[in-house]
Structure formats: structure tokens, C-alpha cells
Design a protein around this motif. Structure first.
Motif, PDB file in Angstrom:
ATOM      1  N   GLU A 175       0.859  -1.176   0.000  1.00 10.26           N
ATOM      2  CA  GLU A 175       0.000   0.000   0.000  1.00 10.26           C
ATOM      3  C   GLU A 175       0.897   1.228   0.000  1.00 10.26           C
ATOM      4  O   GLU A 175       1.797   1.348   0.829  1.00 10.26           O
ATOM      5  CB  GLU A 175      -0.912   0.014   1.233  1.00 10.26           C
ATOM      6  N   VAL A 176       0.653   2.139  -0.946  1.00 10.26           N
ATOM      7  CA  VAL A 176       1.499   3.320  -1.097  1.00 10.26           C
ATOM      8  C   VAL A 176       0.729   4.552  -0.646  1.00 10.26           C
ATOM      9  O   VAL A 176      -0.403   4.792  -1.067  1.00 10.26           O
ATOM     10  CB  VAL A 176       1.955   3.496  -2.562  1.00 10.26           C
ATOM     11  N   GLY A 177       1.347   5.325   0.229  1.00 10.59           N
ATOM     12  CA  GLY A 177       0.754   6.568   0.701  1.00 10.59           C
ATOM     13  C   GLY A 177       1.807   7.655   0.774  1.00 10.59           C
ATOM     14  O   GLY A 177       2.970   7.437   0.440  1.00 10.59           O
ATOM     15  N   ALA A 178       1.399   8.834   1.198  1.00  6.03           N
ATOM     16  CA  ALA A 178       2.323   9.955   1.326  1.00  6.03           C
ATOM     17  C   ALA A 178       1.980  10.731   2.587  1.00  6.03           C
ATOM     18  O   ALA A 178       0.815  10.797   3.002  1.00  6.03           O
ATOM     19  CB  ALA A 178       2.247  10.861   0.099  1.00  6.03           C
ATOM     20  N   ARG A 179       3.006  11.325   3.177  1.00  2.00           N
ATOM     21  CA  ARG A 179       2.826  12.128   4.393  1.00  2.00           C
ATOM     22  C   ARG A 179       4.063  13.011   4.570  1.00  2.00           C
ATOM     23  O   ARG A 179       5.110  12.765   3.966  1.00  2.00           O
ATOM     24  CB  ARG A 179       2.641  11.230   5.616  1.00  2.00           C
ATOM     25  N   PRO A 180       3.969  14.037   5.422  1.00  2.00           N
ATOM     26  CA  PRO A 180       5.183  14.798   5.739  1.00  2.00           C
ATOM     27  C   PRO A 180       6.200  13.884   6.417  1.00  2.00           C
ATOM     28  O   PRO A 180       5.839  13.043   7.248  1.00  2.00           O
ATOM     29  CB  PRO A 180       4.682  15.884   6.703  1.00  2.00           C
ATOM     30  N   GLY A 181       7.458  14.023   6.053  1.00  2.00           N
ATOM     31  CA  GLY A 181       8.488  13.196   6.656  1.00  2.00           C
ATOM     32  C   GLY A 181       8.699  13.545   8.115  1.00  2.00           C
ATOM     33  O   GLY A 181       8.589  14.710   8.515  1.00  2.00           O
ATOM     34  N   LEU A 182       8.990  12.533   8.928  1.00  2.00           N
ATOM     35  CA  LEU A 182       9.326  12.772  10.323  1.00  2.00           C
ATOM     36  C   LEU A 182      10.716  13.410  10.393  1.00  2.00           C
ATOM     37  O   LEU A 182      11.550  13.242   9.495  1.00  2.00           O
ATOM     38  CB  LEU A 182       9.309  11.462  11.105  1.00  2.00           C
ATOM     39  N   ALA A 183      10.977  14.124  11.463  1.00  2.00           N
ATOM     40  CA  ALA A 183      12.244  14.852  11.580  1.00  2.00           C
ATOM     41  C   ALA A 183      13.439  13.921  11.431  1.00  2.00           C
ATOM     42  O   ALA A 183      14.397  14.226  10.711  1.00  2.00           O
ATOM     43  CB  ALA A 183      12.300  15.588  12.925  1.00  2.00           C
ATOM     44  N   GLU A 184      13.379  12.752  12.086  1.00  2.00           N
ATOM     45  CA  GLU A 184      14.519  11.838  12.017  1.00  2.00           C
ATOM     46  C   GLU A 184      14.664  11.211  10.628  1.00  2.00           C
ATOM     47  O   GLU A 184      15.776  10.903  10.185  1.00  2.00           O
ATOM     48  CB  GLU A 184      14.408  10.743  13.078  1.00  2.00           C
ATOM     49  N   GLU A 185      13.540  11.027   9.923  1.00  2.00           N
ATOM     50  CA  GLU A 185      13.604  10.493   8.560  1.00  2.00           C
ATOM     51  C   GLU A 185      14.271  11.493   7.623  1.00  2.00           C
ATOM     52  O   GLU A 185      15.158  11.132   6.834  1.00  2.00           O
ATOM     53  CB  GLU A 185      12.195  10.164   8.061  1.00  2.00           C
ATOM     54  N   LEU A 186      13.847  12.748   7.710  1.00  2.00           N
ATOM     55  CA  LEU A 186      14.399  13.766   6.820  1.00  2.00           C
ATOM     56  C   LEU A 186      15.862  14.044   7.143  1.00  2.00           C
ATOM     57  O   LEU A 186      16.660  14.349   6.247  1.00  2.00           O
ATOM     58  CB  LEU A 186      13.572  15.048   6.924  1.00  2.00           C
ATOM     59  N   LEU A 187      16.228  13.917   8.410  1.00  2.00           N
ATOM     60  CA  LEU A 187      17.634  14.088   8.769  1.00  2.00           C
ATOM     61  C   LEU A 187      18.480  13.007   8.109  1.00  2.00           C
ATOM     62  O   LEU A 187      19.552  13.284   7.557  1.00  2.00           O
ATOM     63  CB  LEU A 187      17.786  14.022  10.293  1.00  2.00           C
ATOM     64  N   ALA A 188      17.982  11.757   8.135  1.00  2.00           N
ATOM     65  CA  ALA A 188      18.729  10.652   7.526  1.00  2.00           C
ATOM     66  C   ALA A 188      18.752  10.744   6.010  1.00  2.00           C
ATOM     67  O   ALA A 188      19.742  10.383   5.369  1.00  2.00           O
ATOM     68  CB  ALA A 188      18.112   9.312   7.956  1.00  2.00           C
ATOM     69  N   LEU A 189      17.672  11.249   5.402  1.00  2.00           N
ATOM     70  CA  LEU A 189      17.544  11.283   3.950  1.00  2.00           C
ATOM     71  C   LEU A 189      18.012  12.599   3.331  1.00  2.00           C
ATOM     72  O   LEU A 189      17.979  12.753   2.109  1.00  2.00           O
ATOM     73  CB  LEU A 189      16.090  11.027   3.546  1.00  2.00           C
ATOM     74  N   GLY A 190      18.421  13.540   4.161  1.00  2.00           N
ATOM     75  CA  GLY A 190      18.903  14.806   3.621  1.00  2.00           C
ATOM     76  C   GLY A 190      17.805  15.707   3.127  1.00  2.00           C
ATOM     77  O   GLY A 190      18.024  16.521   2.225  1.00  2.00           O
ATOM     78  N   GLY A 191      16.619  15.596   3.692  1.00  2.00           N
ATOM     79  CA  GLY A 191      15.501  16.424   3.262  1.00  2.00           C
ATOM     80  C   GLY A 191      15.335  17.660   4.124  1.00  2.00           C
ATOM     81  O   GLY A 191      16.040  17.860   5.107  1.00  2.00           O
ATOM     82  N   VAL A 192      14.398  18.493   3.723  1.00  2.00           N
ATOM     83  CA  VAL A 192      14.088  19.737   4.422  1.00  2.00           C
ATOM     84  C   VAL A 192      12.832  19.527   5.251  1.00  2.00           C
ATOM     85  O   VAL A 192      11.896  18.858   4.794  1.00  2.00           O
ATOM     86  CB  VAL A 192      13.869  20.878   3.398  1.00  2.00           C
ATOM     87  N   PRO A 193      12.778  20.063   6.483  1.00  2.00           N
ATOM     88  CA  PRO A 193      11.559  19.921   7.294  1.00  2.00           C
ATOM     89  C   PRO A 193      10.305  20.296   6.511  1.00  2.00           C
ATOM     90  O   PRO A 193      10.269  21.323   5.835  1.00  2.00           O
ATOM     91  CB  PRO A 193      11.806  20.871   8.468  1.00  2.00           C
ATOM     92  N   GLY A 194       9.295  19.444   6.598  1.00  2.00           N
ATOM     93  CA  GLY A 194       8.061  19.668   5.862  1.00  2.00           C
ATOM     94  C   GLY A 194       7.980  18.922   4.549  1.00  2.00           C
ATOM     95  O   GLY A 194       6.906  18.830   3.951  1.00  2.00           O
TER      96      GLY A 194
END
Length: 250
Positions: A193-212
Motif C-alpha cells: 500500500e502506497v501513501g504519502a505524508r510529511p516526513g518525520l524529523a529523524e527520517e528527513l535528517l537521515a535522507l537529507g531532506g528539508v523539514p516539511g
């Protein structure tokens, strides 16, 4: 199709977004200041600020401390393949895809036992508090973090067997299907099942993303004769990757 009058901050954000998309405001260009937006569009400071917030939430611009707000580089999305075909090598799908694409994929993982919480217990069809093996993965493509995955396997199934630790032992690193076959369990179905949501802070930190930033989450569960033997959450940055399915037609 008309949905009514847009709020002023959305109209300003829409115009600035168009300039970013068409190249009028190329990457690394400083976004017009709040005062400039106010004067150019004839809006209040509050409207100008909210428009900038919209663009930041969409990941189109980023703030630089003491410098201002700048247009972000827009990455060209790459593919994360999901296949209905089983690789003949017994390797996991990620490893097989990396080999076929001749890319420099690496991964790191860690496993530990824990009690199943309500959601994982429901997904695996086990009792709340039953012991599971949780394994966390961080996948990289040419050194760049591209994907996170957390899997859970009921120790009632794999405990005290050679495949209890997914990344260790004689079948360490093999896919779920091959590992389960080694203990006489035939996996015959997988649900994603594929969905989407804002990334969690620890996920974005690991993936190099920006908050939000938004991430895609693939909730995957393997079954053997109706019984769940593994469930996992795969997290992929939505701005850098697309999930591509290659499914057999029978």
C-alpha cells in the motif's frame, strides 16, 4: 474549472511558483524579499510572509540563516523499482536492481528484538506484545541516502532458526521469499500500500531532506498461506524518487 477566489497569499505563491518552474527564478536565486513582494503584489506583510511559507512547505525554496530565502535546486526524479518478478539470484530486490543498473548501491542495517505494538501486531496478525525482530535499513545510491526501511518479523516464525537475523547467517541479505523458503515456509503473496505524508524529523535528517518535505511510504506485507510472515515500511523522498511497478500479467 473554477473553485472560487483564491486567498491573496495563494495567488502570490502561485505566481512565484510559476516563475520558479519556468526558470525566471532559477536555482540558487534569492527570492524577492518580503518588502519587495509586498510592493510588487500590493499585499500586506502578513500575506507576503504566508506566500513565502507556502513555497518553503512545497520544498521550492529554502531559508539560509542570515542571508535570505533562495530557490532550491530541483532534482530530476529517479526510479525506485518494485517488481513482481523474483530475481533468480536470491538477492533482495534492492540488491538485484543495483546489480542490473550497475549503480553503486550500499546499505547499512541493524536488528533488535522488541515487543509488537498495536499497529505491527495487527499487520502481522499476532498478539499485542508478542516478540518480533525489527530491522532498520538505510539505503544509499552512489553515497546519497535514498531510502529507509523498517521491517518486522514475528519471532514465533523465525525465532531460533538460521534466518532469525535478516542480515546475518547463511542467508543474510537474501530476500524474504528465499529466507522463508529455507525454513519451509512458502511465501505466496505480497501486498503493498502506497501513501504519502510529511516526513518525520529523524527520517528527513537521515535522507537529507528539508523539514516539511513529503515522503512516500510503502507498507509491504508478505504472506504464506494467508499468514503474515513479514511487514515493512519503506520510506522514499517524494521530491527525488518515483516508485515504479513492474508486474507480471497472467
Amino acid at each position: 474549472m473554477t473553485f472560487g477566489e483564491q486567498p491573496a497569499y495563494l495567488r502570490v505563491a502561485s505566481d512565484l511558483r510559476e516563475k520558479i518552474v519556468n526558470g525566471s527564478l532559477p536555482p540558487h536565486t534569492r527570492l524577492p524579499s518580503q518588502a519587495r513582494i509586498r510592493e510588487e503584489y500590493g499585499v500586506s506583510d502578513t500575506v507576503a510572509l504566508e506566500a513565502r511559507k507556502v513555497l518553503m512547505a512545497e520544498g521550492l525554496v529554502e531559508g539560509r540563516s542570515g542571508s535570505g530565502t533562495y530557490v532550491r535546486e530541483r532534482p530530476v526524479p529517479r526510479r525506485v523499482a518494485r517488481s513482481g518478478f523474483r530475481p533468480p539470484s536470491g538477492a533482495s530486490p534492492f540488491r538485484q536492481e543495483q546489480a542490473e543498473a550497475a549503480t553503486r548501491g550500499t546499505w547499512e542495517s541493524s536488528s533488535e528484538q522488541e515487543d509488537a505494538g498495536p499497529e505491527i501486531a495487527a499487520r502481522l496478525g499476532i498478539q499485542l506484545g508478542d516478540r518480533v525482530m525489527r530491522t532498520r535499513y538505510l539505503y544509499r545510491d552512489a553515497g546519497e541516502a535514498m531510502m529507509l526501511s523498517t521491517s518486522w518479523e514475528p519471532l514465533e516464525v523465525t525465532g531460533r532458526t538460521p534466518v532469525m537475523l535478516p542480515e546475518e547467517g547463511p542467508l543474510g541479505g537474501c530476500g524474504v521469499v528465499e529466507r522463508m523458503a529455507a525454513i519451509d515456509i512458502v511465501v505466496d503473496n505480497v501486498v503493498e500500500e502506497v501513501g504519502a505524508r510529511p516526513g518525520l524529523a529523524e527520517e528527513l535528517l537521515a535522507l537529507g531532506g528539508v523539514p516539511g518535505h513529503v515522503v512516500m511510504v510503502i507498507e509491504r506485507t508478505y504472506y504464506a498461506s494467508g499468514r503474515a510472515v513479514e511487514t515493512a515500511d519503506v520510506v522514499v523522498p517524494a521530491d527525488r524518487y518515483r516508485v515504479a511497478y513492474h508486474l507480471p500479467v497472467k
